[in-house]
Design an enzyme around this catalytic site. Sequence first.
Site, PDB file in Angstrom:
ATOM      1  N   HIS A  12      24.478 -38.918  -7.677  1.00 38.30           N
ATOM      2  CA  HIS A  12      24.745 -38.782  -6.238  1.00 38.30           C
ATOM      3  C   HIS A  12      25.206 -40.124  -5.665  1.00 38.30           C
ATOM      4  O   HIS A  12      26.122 -40.194  -4.843  1.00 38.30           O
ATOM      5  CB  HIS A  12      23.475 -38.339  -5.500  1.00 38.30           C
ATOM      6  CG  HIS A  12      22.985 -36.971  -5.863  1.00 38.30           C
ATOM      7  ND1 HIS A  12      21.688 -36.710  -6.244  1.00 38.30           N
ATOM      8  CD2 HIS A  12      23.626 -35.771  -5.906  1.00 38.30           C
ATOM      9  CE1 HIS A  12      21.546 -35.419  -6.483  1.00 38.30           C
ATOM     10  NE2 HIS A  12      22.709 -34.819  -6.306  1.00 38.30           N
ATOM     11  N   ARG A  50      31.114 -31.741 -11.123  1.00 35.03           N
ATOM     12  CA  ARG A  50      30.821 -32.017 -12.535  1.00 35.03           C
ATOM     13  C   ARG A  50      31.535 -30.981 -13.395  1.00 35.03           C
ATOM     14  O   ARG A  50      31.744 -29.848 -12.942  1.00 35.03           O
ATOM     15  CB  ARG A  50      29.307 -31.950 -12.774  1.00 35.03           C
ATOM     16  CG  ARG A  50      28.527 -33.030 -12.031  1.00 35.03           C
ATOM     17  CD  ARG A  50      27.054 -32.727 -11.993  1.00 35.03           C
ATOM     18  NE  ARG A  50      26.826 -31.430 -11.360  1.00 35.03           N
ATOM     19  CZ  ARG A  50      25.695 -30.759 -11.401  1.00 35.03           C
ATOM     20  NH1 ARG A  50      24.675 -31.256 -12.048  1.00 35.03           N
ATOM     21  NH2 ARG A  50      25.582 -29.600 -10.796  1.00 35.03           N
TER      22      ARG A  50
HETATM   23  N1  COA Z   1      25.333 -36.309 -10.021  1.00 36.30           N
HETATM   24  C1  COA Z   1      24.193 -35.810 -10.491  1.00 36.30           C
HETATM   25  N2  COA Z   1      23.707 -34.614 -10.154  1.00 36.30           N
HETATM   26  C2  COA Z   1      24.416 -33.899  -9.297  1.00 36.30           C
HETATM   27  C3  COA Z   1      25.611 -34.352  -8.757  1.00 36.30           C
HETATM   28  C4  COA Z   1      26.070 -35.620  -9.148  1.00 36.30           C
HETATM   29  N3  COA Z   1      27.186 -36.140  -8.690  1.00 36.30           N
HETATM   30  N4  COA Z   1      26.089 -33.410  -7.939  1.00 36.30           N
HETATM   31  C5  COA Z   1      25.209 -32.413  -7.951  1.00 36.30           C
HETATM   32  N5  COA Z   1      24.199 -32.709  -8.774  1.00 36.30           N
HETATM   33  C6  COA Z   1      23.065 -31.874  -9.103  1.00 36.30           C
HETATM   34  C7  COA Z   1      22.039 -31.828  -8.014  1.00 36.30           C
HETATM   35  O1  COA Z   1      21.044 -32.796  -8.199  1.00 36.30           O
HETATM   36  C8  COA Z   1      21.501 -30.432  -8.155  1.00 36.30           C
HETATM   37  O2  COA Z   1      20.521 -30.405  -9.172  1.00 36.30           O
HETATM   38  P1  COA Z   1      19.420 -29.249  -9.210  1.00 36.30           P
HETATM   39  O3  COA Z   1      20.126 -27.941  -9.156  1.00 36.30           O
HETATM   40  O4  COA Z   1      18.752 -29.512 -10.476  1.00 36.30           O
HETATM   41  O5  COA Z   1      18.567 -29.481  -7.978  1.00 36.30           O
HETATM   42  C9  COA Z   1      22.671 -29.620  -8.674  1.00 36.30           C
HETATM   43  O6  COA Z   1      23.532 -30.560  -9.226  1.00 36.30           O
HETATM   44  C10 COA Z   1      23.355 -28.853  -7.618  1.00 36.30           C
HETATM   45  O7  COA Z   1      23.633 -29.754  -6.606  1.00 36.30           O
HETATM   46  P2  COA Z   1      24.490 -29.375  -5.376  1.00 36.30           P
HETATM   47  O8  COA Z   1      25.668 -28.612  -5.808  1.00 36.30           O
HETATM   48  O9  COA Z   1      24.706 -30.587  -4.569  1.00 36.30           O
HETATM   49  O10 COA Z   1      23.621 -28.354  -4.663  1.00 36.30           O
HETATM   50  P3  COA Z   1      22.406 -28.620  -3.851  1.00 36.30           P
HETATM   51  O11 COA Z   1      21.465 -27.537  -4.170  1.00 36.30           O
HETATM   52  O12 COA Z   1      21.892 -30.000  -4.004  1.00 36.30           O
HETATM   53  O13 COA Z   1      22.982 -28.511  -2.360  1.00 36.30           O
HETATM   54  C11 COA Z   1      23.699 -27.425  -0.381  1.00 36.30           C
HETATM   55  C12 COA Z   1      23.515 -27.311  -1.885  1.00 36.30           C
HETATM   56  C13 COA Z   1      22.453 -27.984   0.289  1.00 36.30           C
HETATM   57  C14 COA Z   1      24.851 -28.372  -0.071  1.00 36.30           C
HETATM   58  C15 COA Z   1      24.017 -26.014   0.127  1.00 36.30           C
HETATM   59  O14 COA Z   1      22.981 -25.144  -0.274  1.00 36.30           O
HETATM   60  C16 COA Z   1      24.137 -25.991   1.627  1.00 36.30           C
HETATM   61  O15 COA Z   1      25.175 -26.339   2.157  1.00 36.30           O
HETATM   62  N6  COA Z   1      23.065 -25.584   2.317  1.00 36.30           N
HETATM   63  C17 COA Z   1      23.001 -25.568   3.753  1.00 36.30           C
HETATM   64  C18 COA Z   1      23.237 -24.158   4.287  1.00 36.30           C
HETATM   65  C19 COA Z   1      24.708 -23.875   4.382  1.00 36.30           C
HETATM   66  O16 COA Z   1      25.464 -24.483   5.092  1.00 36.30           O
HETATM   67  N7  COA Z   1      25.092 -22.842   3.647  1.00 36.30           N
HETATM   68  C20 COA Z   1      26.434 -22.313   3.676  1.00 36.30           C
HETATM   69  C21 COA Z   1      27.190 -22.744   2.503  1.00 36.30           C
HETATM   70  S1  COA Z   1      28.721 -21.870   2.528  1.00 36.30           S
END
Ligand code: COA
Length: 156
Positions: free
Chosen positions: A17, A90
């Site tokens: 991140h 990724r």
């Molecule tokens: N390096 C390392 N790990 C990474 C990464 C990076 N560059 N990018 C993502 N990851 C990992 C995260 O740690 C996460 O790990 P986990 O699943 O083990 O927890 C995984 O990849 C998924 O991450 P990400 O894609 O960022 O999803 P998230 O669950 O962290 O976030 C939100 C998702 C919060 C952005 C999304 O649910 C959201 O927008 N929620 C708010 C409600 C909303 O607006 N919804 C409408 C969407 S259309």
Amino acid sequence: MKTAIYPGTFDPFTLGHDDILKRALRVFDEITVLVAVSPAKKALFSKDQRVEMIQEHLKDEPRAKVDSWNGLIVEYAKKHQINAIVRGLRPTGDFEMEFQMASMNNNLYSEIDTFFLPTGGKHYFVSSSLVKELYKYGRNVEDFVPPAILSQLTNK
Ligand code: COA
């Protein structure tokens, strides 16, 4: 001023991140790391703990703000007049979901666009869940999380 939101669950914030954030700060003047709620995920750290940990890690980076939000990302963006979202991609299956989310966000708020950065080569295989799992089994995770986050994991 070019501003953006970098949303995620960040449970916890990893060096993957951090890599995305620091590279995006070369393009945007100010980025808000937005700790958001993923309804499908049961978090290890509370929202406030995640905000505090990230704030501590970013205390010397004045152009990075940290905030949290319970609602839709687009509502936060409208409220704060921000029209860019930063996301890392990724090569491990992120694209379809990210494309769908970016399209939905743009559909909900036509002023907003999502900017993707390819996750750096050192971090493409990292995820918050894997870090927590390694840590649970006693492995050293200092290659995957910033020091401020590592110390909080230790407390857990
Ligand atoms: N390096 C390392 N790990 C990474 C990464 C990076 N560059 N990018 C993502 N990851 C990992 C995260 O740690 C996460 O790990 P986990 O699943 O083990 O927890 C995984 O990849 C998924 O991450 P990400 O894609 O960022 O999803 P998230 O669950 O962290 O976030 C939100 C998702 C919060 C952005 C999304 O649910 C959201 O927008 N929620 C708010 C409600 C909303 O607006 N919804 C409408 C969407 S259309």
